[in-house]
Design a protein around this motif. Structure first.
Motif, short mmCIF file in Angstrom:
data_model
loop_
_atom_site.label_atom_id
_atom_site.label_comp_id
_atom_site.label_asym_id
_atom_site.label_seq_id
_atom_site.Cartn_x
_atom_site.Cartn_y
_atom_site.Cartn_z
N LYS A 111 11.34 9.68 -10.04
CA LYS A 111 10.76 10.85 -9.37
C LYS A 111 11.82 11.95 -9.32
N LEU A 156 2.35 1.69 -3.29
CA LEU A 156 1.34 2.19 -4.21
C LEU A 156 1.22 3.69 -4.11
N ASN A 171 -0.52 1.63 -14.37
CA ASN A 171 -0.08 2.70 -13.48
C ASN A 171 -1.26 3.13 -12.61
N ILE A 172 -1.02 3.17 -11.31
CA ILE A 172 -2.12 3.41 -10.37
C ILE A 172 -2.76 4.79 -10.57
N ALA A 173 -1.98 5.78 -10.99
CA ALA A 173 -2.54 7.11 -11.18
C ALA A 173 -3.55 7.11 -12.32
N MET A 176 0.84 -1.21 0.00
CA MET A 176 0.00 0.00 0.00
C MET A 176 0.87 1.25 0.00
N GLU A 177 1.94 1.19 0.80
CA GLU A 177 2.80 2.37 0.89
C GLU A 177 3.52 2.59 -0.44
N TYR A 229 -5.00 -2.21 -12.57
CA TYR A 229 -3.60 -1.93 -12.23
C TYR A 229 -2.86 -3.24 -11.97
N LYS A 270 10.13 16.55 -2.68
CA LYS A 270 9.58 16.01 -3.92
C LYS A 270 8.73 17.12 -4.54
N LEU A 321 6.10 19.04 -7.32
CA LEU A 321 4.90 18.80 -8.09
C LEU A 321 5.32 18.71 -9.56
N ASP A 322 5.13 17.51 -10.13
CA ASP A 322 5.73 17.20 -11.42
C ASP A 322 4.65 17.04 -12.49
N PHE A 323 4.55 18.00 -13.38
CA PHE A 323 3.55 17.92 -14.45
C PHE A 323 4.20 17.55 -15.79
N ASN A 378 3.35 5.73 -2.89
CA ASN A 378 4.60 6.35 -3.28
C ASN A 378 4.71 6.45 -4.80
N ASP A 379 4.16 5.41 -5.47
CA ASP A 379 4.20 5.39 -6.93
C ASP A 379 3.22 6.37 -7.55
N PHE A 380 2.25 6.81 -6.76
CA PHE A 380 1.21 7.66 -7.32
C PHE A 380 1.80 8.99 -7.77
N SER A 381 1.59 9.30 -9.04
CA SER A 381 2.13 10.55 -9.56
C SER A 381 0.98 11.50 -9.85
N PHE A 382 0.95 12.61 -9.13
CA PHE A 382 -0.16 13.54 -9.31
C PHE A 382 -0.16 14.13 -10.71
N GLN A 419 7.67 1.26 -14.43
CA GLN A 419 7.48 2.64 -13.99
C GLN A 419 7.36 3.60 -15.16
#
Lengths: 120, 351
Positions: free
Chosen positions: B109, A4, B228-230, A1-2, B289, B131, B133-135, A6-10, B51
């Motif tokens: 990242k 996951l 990818n989870i996002a 979960m952590e 995912y 870290k 904010l990466d667009f 951490n992998d989340f990219s906004f 990734q």
């Protein structure tokens, strides 16, 4: 979960939403609407064509049945007329015969009466 | 299926190119040592493949340290928008300097560092650096844009071909139309009912978006967008919003006061159903995912095995295995998008 989280990219999430929503609206206007409308029209067209073909077939059947009926009526009428004519003919013959008979009888009777007179 | 075998051959070729130098090194060094190194390298390659990335690398030559591909634009928010090319990172090997600030790539990242690119770690071996904010327009964003463009041109041509040919599609449209009709007749109509028209744009878009991205993931380009989870979170969030904001009183009735069951059960079912409102899109998010990630790991591991068993029996065996698995995954992909769209919409069948 952590991992996951951490992998989340906004940033990726942001672009994904932007691209996807944009794609929905763009495709709706330029693709999905015209495609579904055309398919719908075509299906409607096919349905209508089938329905009208069925209606035409029914009408044809009705027409044929009508023709048959009229023909039958005409036949019956003709038969009736023929029968009537035959009847009439027979009647006329019979009448004529009877009249001729009575006339003949009368003539014979007259002739006999004249003969009787001449004897005297 | 024919297409996939070609795809597999290309993917294998890409991997062979990538590891040519490994094979050479392997024979010189001790056999055991080389194998361990190769194993680690394959693992790293798979991890890296799963990734997102700030550049589009097709393959790399480890011996000369050369990467073949092209850089992508980086958009960072660091007290103002910073735009620069990802070539400044040199694939994470150097520190990028922009307007007096220093940035470094670490596990895909971007972190803010000093001029030397030092990264401080906490006790869990996580970087402590800021870290940002990466667009950035990453590899996944580029893939999504490409698929978006492809979808636009494909379906635009289908829409146009109707007018040209009196309501009958031509060319590639003959292949695409049954797919569109499949979504309408097998997914939308049975699950939504007479009110399906409102949802067709969303359904068709998500179906082809996920399907094409899954297929793209099977090419040797090495993109893994739907894994990818996002991305899956974005899809799930939109599905959640659309189902709940367009829902009618029938839908809410089935959640808070399930018809056709005793009153006691209604009270028990209400909280379960309410939780289900969130769980259903969440499970779909995890499912896509996890499926994509697992599929990619398995296929790439088996392709990697070819280079571990360098014998006349091992390599064809893993090639065959990889081939069969790709077919399986291809089938699974197609099924996935179907189930995905299906379950998305099952929620609205009450209307």
């Amino acid at each position: 979960m952590e991992k996951l989280l951490n992998d989340f990219s906004f940033g990726l999430f942001f672009w994904q939403i932007l691209i996807f929503v944009g794609l929905i609206f763009l495709l709706r206007k330029f693709a999905w609407k015209p495609i579904l409308d055309s398919v719908n029209n075509r299906e409607e067209g096919i349905k209508n064509a089938l329905e009208s073909a069925e209606a035409a077939r029914k009408e044809m059947q009705n027409l044929q049945a009508d023709n048959e009926r009229i023909l039958n009526e005409a036949r019956a009428e003709r038969d009736g007329m023929l029968k009537e004519a035959r009847q009439l003919k027979e009647n006329m013959i019979a009448d004529a015969k009877a009249e001729a008979q009575s006339e003949a009888d009368k003539i014979v009777a007259q002739a006999q009466a004249t003969i009787e007179q001449k004897k005297w | 299926m024919q297409k996939i075998s070609v795809v597999r051959i290309f993917m294998t070729l890409a991997l062979i190119l990538n590891s040519l130098n490994l094979a050479a090194k392997d024979t010189e060094n001790l056999e055991k040592e080389g194998k361990d190194g190769l194993k680690a390298e394959i693992k790293e390659f798979i991890d890296h493949h799963l990734q997102d990335s700030h550049d589009f690398t097709l393959f790399s030559d480890k011996k000369t340290g050369k990467h073949y591909g092209f850089p992508l634009p980086v958009l960072l928010w660091d007290g103002g928008l910073k735009v620069f090319s990802s070539s400044k990172f040199h694939h994470g090997e150097t520190v990028a300097e922009v307007d007096g600030n220093y940035y470094k790539l670490y596990h895909s990242k971007i972190y803010k560092t000093d001029a030397q690119g030092t990264i401080d770690y906490d006790e869990n071996h996580h970087p402590k650096n800021t870290k940002l904010l990466d667009f950035s327009i990453t590899k996944n964003v580029v893939s999504m844009l490409l698929i978006g463009l492809l979808m636009f041109f494909m379906f635009r041509s289908l829409a146009k071909s109707y007018k040209k040919n009196n309501g009958i599609p031509t060319g590639v449209g003959r292949f695409l139309e049954p797919l569109v009709l499949f979504v309408r007749d097998e997914i939308a109509k049975p699950n939504i009912g007479h009110n399906y028209k409102k949802y067709m744009s969303f359904l068709l878009t998500i179906f082809f978006f996920v399907w094409l991205l899954n297929l793209l993931g099977m090419t040797p380009l090495g993109v893994n967008v739907t894994g990818n989870i996002a991305v899956t979170f974005g899809l799930a969030l939109l599905t959640f919003l659309i189902t709940n904001f367009t829902a009618n009183k029938n839908y809410w009735g089935h959640i808070f006061w399930m018809p056709g069951v005793p009153t006691f059960m209604k009270v028990v079912l209400a909280p379960i159903e309410l939780l289900g409102v969130f769980i259903k899109p969440f499970s779909l998010m995890i499912r896509l995912y996890a499926n994509m990630t697992a599929g990619h790991v398995v296929i790439m591991s088996i392709v990697g095995m070819m280079f571990l068993f360098k014998s006349w029996i091992g390599s064809p065996l893993s090639f065959g295995l990889a081939f069969v698995l790709s077919i399986l995954e291809f089938y699974d992909n197609s099924r996935n998008c179907r189930i995905r769209s299906n379950s998305n919409r099952c929620r609205i069948r009450y209307r």
